[in-house]
Write a protein that holds these residues in place. Sequence first.
Motif, PDB file in Angstrom:
ATOM      1  N   LEU A  32       0.846  -1.040  -0.017  1.00 53.24           N
ATOM      2  CA  LEU A  32      -0.093  -0.092   0.067  1.00 53.24           C
ATOM      3  C   LEU A  32       0.943   1.275  -0.056  1.00 53.24           C
ATOM      4  O   LEU A  32       0.618   2.388  -0.804  1.00 53.24           O
ATOM      5  N   LYS A  33       2.081   1.282   0.742  1.00 51.50           N
ATOM      6  CA  LYS A  33       3.003   2.464   0.769  1.00 51.50           C
ATOM      7  C   LYS A  33       3.569   2.493  -0.662  1.00 51.50           C
ATOM      8  O   LYS A  33       3.787   3.701  -0.924  1.00 51.50           O
ATOM      9  N   PHE A  34       4.038   1.434  -1.386  1.00 48.66           N
ATOM     10  CA  PHE A  34       4.340   1.462  -2.737  1.00 48.66           C
ATOM     11  C   PHE A  34       3.617   2.017  -3.483  1.00 48.66           C
ATOM     12  O   PHE A  34       3.623   3.119  -4.517  1.00 48.66           O
ATOM     13  N   ALA A  35       2.235   1.761  -3.403  1.00 43.94           N
ATOM     14  CA  ALA A  35       1.157   2.168  -4.167  1.00 43.94           C
ATOM     15  C   ALA A  35       0.850   3.651  -4.045  1.00 43.94           C
ATOM     16  O   ALA A  35       0.680   4.488  -5.073  1.00 43.94           O
ATOM     17  N   ARG A  36       1.029   4.318  -2.854  1.00 43.95           N
ATOM     18  CA  ARG A  36       0.823   5.356  -2.524  1.00 43.95           C
ATOM     19  C   ARG A  36       1.664   6.541  -2.970  1.00 43.95           C
ATOM     20  O   ARG A  36       1.864   7.470  -3.536  1.00 43.95           O
ATOM     21  N   LEU A  37       3.041   5.881  -3.003  1.00 36.56           N
ATOM     22  CA  LEU A  37       4.318   6.821  -3.549  1.00 36.56           C
ATOM     23  C   LEU A  37       4.251   6.629  -5.228  1.00 36.56           C
ATOM     24  O   LEU A  37       4.376   7.756  -5.422  1.00 36.56           O
ATOM     25  N   ALA A  38       3.732   5.786  -5.724  1.00 33.92           N
ATOM     26  CA  ALA A  38       3.554   5.789  -7.050  1.00 33.92           C
ATOM     27  C   ALA A  38       2.654   6.629  -7.592  1.00 33.92           C
ATOM     28  O   ALA A  38       2.841   7.394  -8.594  1.00 33.92           O
ATOM     29  N   GLU A  39       1.613   6.641  -6.779  1.00 31.81           N
ATOM     30  CA  GLU A  39       0.414   7.611  -7.096  1.00 31.81           C
ATOM     31  C   GLU A  39       0.950   9.255  -7.228  1.00 31.81           C
ATOM     32  O   GLU A  39       0.505  10.107  -7.721  1.00 31.81           O
ATOM     33  N   GLN A  40       2.079   9.387  -6.325  1.00 30.82           N
ATOM     34  CA  GLN A  40       2.534  10.645  -6.141  1.00 30.82           C
ATOM     35  C   GLN A  40       3.889  10.783  -6.903  1.00 30.82           C
ATOM     36  O   GLN A  40       4.437  11.898  -7.129  1.00 30.82           O
ATOM     37  N   GLY A  41       4.007   9.868  -7.826  1.00 34.01           N
ATOM     38  CA  GLY A  41       5.300  10.034  -8.701  1.00 34.01           C
ATOM     39  C   GLY A  41       6.481  10.077  -7.928  1.00 34.01           C
ATOM     40  O   GLY A  41       7.600  10.256  -8.388  1.00 34.01           O
ATOM     41  N   ILE A  42       6.532   9.333  -6.747  1.00 35.78           N
ATOM     42  CA  ILE A  42       7.959   9.025  -5.970  1.00 35.78           C
ATOM     43  C   ILE A  42       8.209   7.775  -5.976  1.00 35.78           C
ATOM     44  O   ILE A  42       7.623   6.644  -5.967  1.00 35.78           O
ATOM     45  N   LYS A  43       9.804   7.408  -6.260  1.00 37.87           N
ATOM     46  CA  LYS A  43      10.221   6.541  -6.024  1.00 37.87           C
ATOM     47  C   LYS A  43      10.583   5.605  -4.669  1.00 37.87           C
ATOM     48  O   LYS A  43      10.906   6.595  -3.967  1.00 37.87           O
ATOM     49  N   ALA A  44      10.010   4.427  -4.629  1.00 34.82           N
ATOM     50  CA  ALA A  44      10.242   3.976  -3.484  1.00 34.82           C
ATOM     51  C   ALA A  44      11.476   3.556  -2.860  1.00 34.82           C
ATOM     52  O   ALA A  44      12.386   3.368  -3.754  1.00 34.82           O
ATOM     53  N   PRO A  45      11.868   3.631  -1.713  1.00 36.02           N
ATOM     54  CA  PRO A  45      13.356   3.692  -1.284  1.00 36.02           C
ATOM     55  C   PRO A  45      14.070   2.511  -1.620  1.00 36.02           C
ATOM     56  O   PRO A  45      15.058   2.168  -1.992  1.00 36.02           O
ATOM     57  N   TRP A  46      13.167   1.097  -1.459  1.00 34.64           N
ATOM     58  CA  TRP A  46      13.881   0.052  -1.637  1.00 34.64           C
ATOM     59  C   TRP A  46      14.235  -0.090  -3.247  1.00 34.64           C
ATOM     60  O   TRP A  46      14.914  -1.096  -3.740  1.00 34.64           O
ATOM     61  N   ALA A  47      13.605   0.718  -4.044  1.00 35.57           N
ATOM     62  CA  ALA A  47      13.923   0.515  -5.226  1.00 35.57           C
ATOM     63  C   ALA A  47      15.433   0.742  -5.890  1.00 35.57           C
ATOM     64  O   ALA A  47      15.881   0.360  -6.812  1.00 35.57           O
ATOM     65  N   TYR A  48      16.185   1.575  -4.967  1.00 32.67           N
ATOM     66  CA  TYR A  48      17.390   1.796  -5.042  1.00 32.67           C
ATOM     67  C   TYR A  48      18.286   0.715  -4.580  1.00 32.67           C
ATOM     68  O   TYR A  48      19.667   1.199  -5.248  1.00 32.67           O
ATOM     69  N   GLU A  49      17.716  -0.309  -4.359  1.00 32.94           N
ATOM     70  CA  GLU A  49      18.611  -1.579  -4.041  1.00 32.94           C
ATOM     71  C   GLU A  49      18.818  -2.500  -5.301  1.00 32.94           C
ATOM     72  O   GLU A  49      19.434  -3.257  -5.174  1.00 32.94           O
ATOM     73  N   ALA A  50      18.464  -1.883  -6.377  1.00 32.31           N
ATOM     74  CA  ALA A  50      18.651  -2.612  -7.837  1.00 32.31           C
ATOM     75  C   ALA A  50      19.754  -1.916  -8.387  1.00 32.31           C
ATOM     76  O   ALA A  50      19.951  -0.666  -8.196  1.00 32.31           O
ATOM     77  N   PRO A  51      20.504  -2.613  -9.202  1.00 32.30           N
ATOM     78  CA  PRO A  51      20.393  -4.046  -9.604  1.00 32.30           C
ATOM     79  C   PRO A  51      20.666  -4.794  -8.435  1.00 32.30           C
ATOM     80  O   PRO A  51      21.475  -4.509  -7.428  1.00 32.30           O
ATOM     81  N   ILE A  52      20.564  -6.104  -8.550  1.00 30.19           N
ATOM     82  CA  ILE A  52      20.790  -7.199  -7.380  1.00 30.19           C
ATOM     83  C   ILE A  52      22.026  -7.999  -7.834  1.00 30.19           C
ATOM     84  O   ILE A  52      22.380  -8.320  -8.712  1.00 30.19           O
ATOM     85  N   GLU A  53      23.017  -7.823  -6.751  1.00 28.80           N
ATOM     86  CA  GLU A  53      24.293  -8.530  -6.893  1.00 28.80           C
ATOM     87  C   GLU A  53      24.397  -9.885  -6.687  1.00 28.80           C
ATOM     88  O   GLU A  53      23.739 -10.362  -5.469  1.00 28.80           O
ATOM     89  N   VAL A  54      24.949 -10.638  -7.651  1.00 33.61           N
ATOM     90  CA  VAL A  54      25.206 -12.224  -7.245  1.00 33.61           C
ATOM     91  C   VAL A  54      26.662 -12.673  -7.475  1.00 33.61           C
ATOM     92  O   VAL A  54      27.235 -12.181  -8.339  1.00 33.61           O
ATOM     93  N   GLN A  55      27.050 -13.253  -6.566  1.00 29.44           N
ATOM     94  CA  GLN A  55      28.460 -13.602  -6.388  1.00 29.44           C
ATOM     95  C   GLN A  55      28.671 -15.151  -6.247  1.00 29.44           C
ATOM     96  O   GLN A  55      27.805 -15.828  -5.774  1.00 29.44           O
ATOM     97  N   ALA A  56      29.749 -15.455  -6.424  1.00 24.11           N
ATOM     98  CA  ALA A  56      30.176 -16.865  -6.494  1.00 24.11           C
ATOM     99  C   ALA A  56      31.858 -17.076  -6.098  1.00 24.11           C
ATOM    100  O   ALA A  56      32.461 -16.694  -6.612  1.00 24.11           O
ATOM    101  N   LEU A  57      32.070 -17.687  -4.935  1.00 26.86           N
ATOM    102  CA  LEU A  57      33.318 -17.958  -4.386  1.00 26.86           C
ATOM    103  C   LEU A  57      33.524 -19.332  -4.309  1.00 26.86           C
ATOM    104  O   LEU A  57      32.869 -20.044  -3.671  1.00 26.86           O
ATOM    105  N   ARG A  58      34.576 -19.740  -5.288  1.00 31.41           N
ATOM    106  CA  ARG A  58      35.034 -21.147  -5.094  1.00 31.41           C
ATOM    107  C   ARG A  58      36.077 -21.331  -3.946  1.00 31.41           C
ATOM    108  O   ARG A  58      37.009 -20.709  -3.886  1.00 31.41           O
ATOM    109  N   LEU A  59      35.773 -22.462  -3.400  1.00 34.88           N
ATOM    110  CA  LEU A  59      36.664 -23.039  -2.267  1.00 34.88           C
ATOM    111  C   LEU A  59      36.859 -24.405  -2.557  1.00 34.88           C
ATOM    112  O   LEU A  59      36.229 -25.115  -2.036  1.00 34.88           O
TER     113      LEU A  59
END
Length: 249
Positions: free
Chosen positions: A138-165
């Motif tokens: 609901l918070k995301f929807a209200r922000l979108a209606e106001q044309g505001i980017k939700a805070p969590w959207a800034y966590e993109a892109p998503i990092e994927v790592q691989a460490l060989r042991l």
Amino acid sequence: YKRQANTLVSADYPFAIRQMLVRRYPGLSVLFAQGATGDQSSRYFRKDQTFAEAQRFGSVIGAEAARVLQVMDFVSEAALAVRSVQVEPVWKTIPPASELERRVAEYWRELRELEARGAPYVERQTCYLNRLGTEFTLKFARLAEQGIKAPWAYEAPIEVQALRLGEACLVGVAGEIFVAYSLDIERRSPFAHTYVVSLANGMSPGYMVDHESAEKGLFEAGASMLAPETGRRVVEAAEELCRELHREV
């Protein structure tokens, strides 16, 4: 919704795990990493949210870790290599705010009914969290209606790592991935042992939910900005990283 529970900042159940291991192996350095935390919530099996309960199941996990240490094989040398990639998420479709407000009201009504009849903790906590997840959306929807980017959207892109042991591989995902995706990564990996670690070097715009959880409207799906297709992208990226590392000599 009031709960009789601990609200202090604490080390939670990892503290009990460490206590158990250090008692058996004095001087041991203990590192804690979580697996597929997306849908492995302790709300499904814990009795309450107290220090005693954290001690109870932390001790169970610690005892199992100690058992595994006793039967492990150790080597003096192991191949080391690392890879990392950024994955663009697939954003979920957010319903109108009016529809979400109706769902929140329904959860409140259900929660009051559960409390009135003294329903078990698991039922009450699940309803409480599902309502909370809907409030996130609901918070995301209200922000979108106001044309505001939700805070969590800034966590993109998503990092994927691989460490060989050696013949093992640690796959790190920035965020909380669901266990179905974690198991898929393990199946696709060419390594003898593959371990998925969530919340690795970041969060992500919410939980990486599967289709079933999204359809049921569980807390994790509500609190996330991601569509289930995001998890598939992460699985494919992790598979490619594992194969690249496995080809290295």
